[in-house]
Each structure stands twice: as C-alpha cells, then as structure tokens.
Motif scaffolding. Structure first.
Motif: not given
Length: 133
Positions: A67-79
């Motif tokens: 998964g990834e947060p709303e701001c995208t994984g490239g911004c805040c990191g992926y799960l």
C-alpha cells in the motif's frame, strides 16, 4: 497459534481502480497502516495471472509492497512487508510503513491455509465485473 489471512478486492471507485484487500484475523492491515485516503495495490496487478503470485511465499524471502498513503509512496514511503516461508509456516515481518503511520506486528500463517487463500483469491474474478463510469 497461527494468524488467518483473507485476500480479496475492493470494487473500483471514482478515484482508484479495484484494490487488493488484505485482512489478517479480520483486521484490514493495509487500511490501518497507510492512513486515511491511502490505498492498497491494484487488484489487476496483484491478482493477475502475470503477477507471478505477488504474495506467494517461498523459502527465499522477499519484500512485498502492500500500500501507499494518499500523498503517494514516493512522498511518504510505501507499506511493505518481508514475506518468507519457513517449512509449514509463512511469516510476514519487518514491516516498513509510510511516515507517521503505525507499524503492524509480525504475523505467522499456516502455510496450507495461506496457499489455499491465495489460490482462492487468484481464481475469484468478481472484482473484474465492476465498472466505474
């Protein structure tokens, strides 16, 4: 005692295509770890015949993005989680989570139940009949 895995797909919505839904012991671990507005992997990628069984566990462990947060994984990191088979069990451990989110604990699944659930999820194509027009 083993944890119980359930894999399915959420129908597409106005913003995202159909998404993989992962529940462990009845809890949606992806939704809890990516935060409000985040998403899991797209079902078409994770549950396709060409995906090489994205969640399949082997003796050689590997990292799987869930998964990834709303701001995208490239911004805040992926799960992501490290998935590895140990004989009759499958372990999910060493979680990496988006910034400021809660890290899930390690989970241990019975390998037979785990494999059966993945097979069931890969053959259940109901998510493909949904259309978002």
């Amino acid at each position: 005692m083993f944890n119980r895995l359930e894999v399915g797909a959420l129908p597409p919505g106005p913003r995202w295509a159909a998404q993989l839904k992962v529940r462990i012991d009845g809890e949606d671990v992806v939704a809890e770890a990516v935060g409000e507005g985040g998403r899991g992997p797209f079902a078409e990628e994770a549950l396709s015949a060409d995906s090489h069984d994205a969640l399949r566990a082997t003796g050689e462990g590997r990292r799987v993005v869930l998964g990834e947060p709303e701001c995208t994984g490239g911004c805040c990191g992926y799960l992501s989680v490290f998935v590895q088979r140990h004989g009759g069990s499958v372990e999910w451990s060493d979680w990496q989570v988006p910034r400021d989110e809660v890290r899930p604990p390690a989970f241990c699944f019975d390998a037979d139940q785990y494999d059966a659930e993945l097979t069931r999820a890969l053959t259940d194509r109901r998510w493909q009949v949904y259309r978002c027009d």
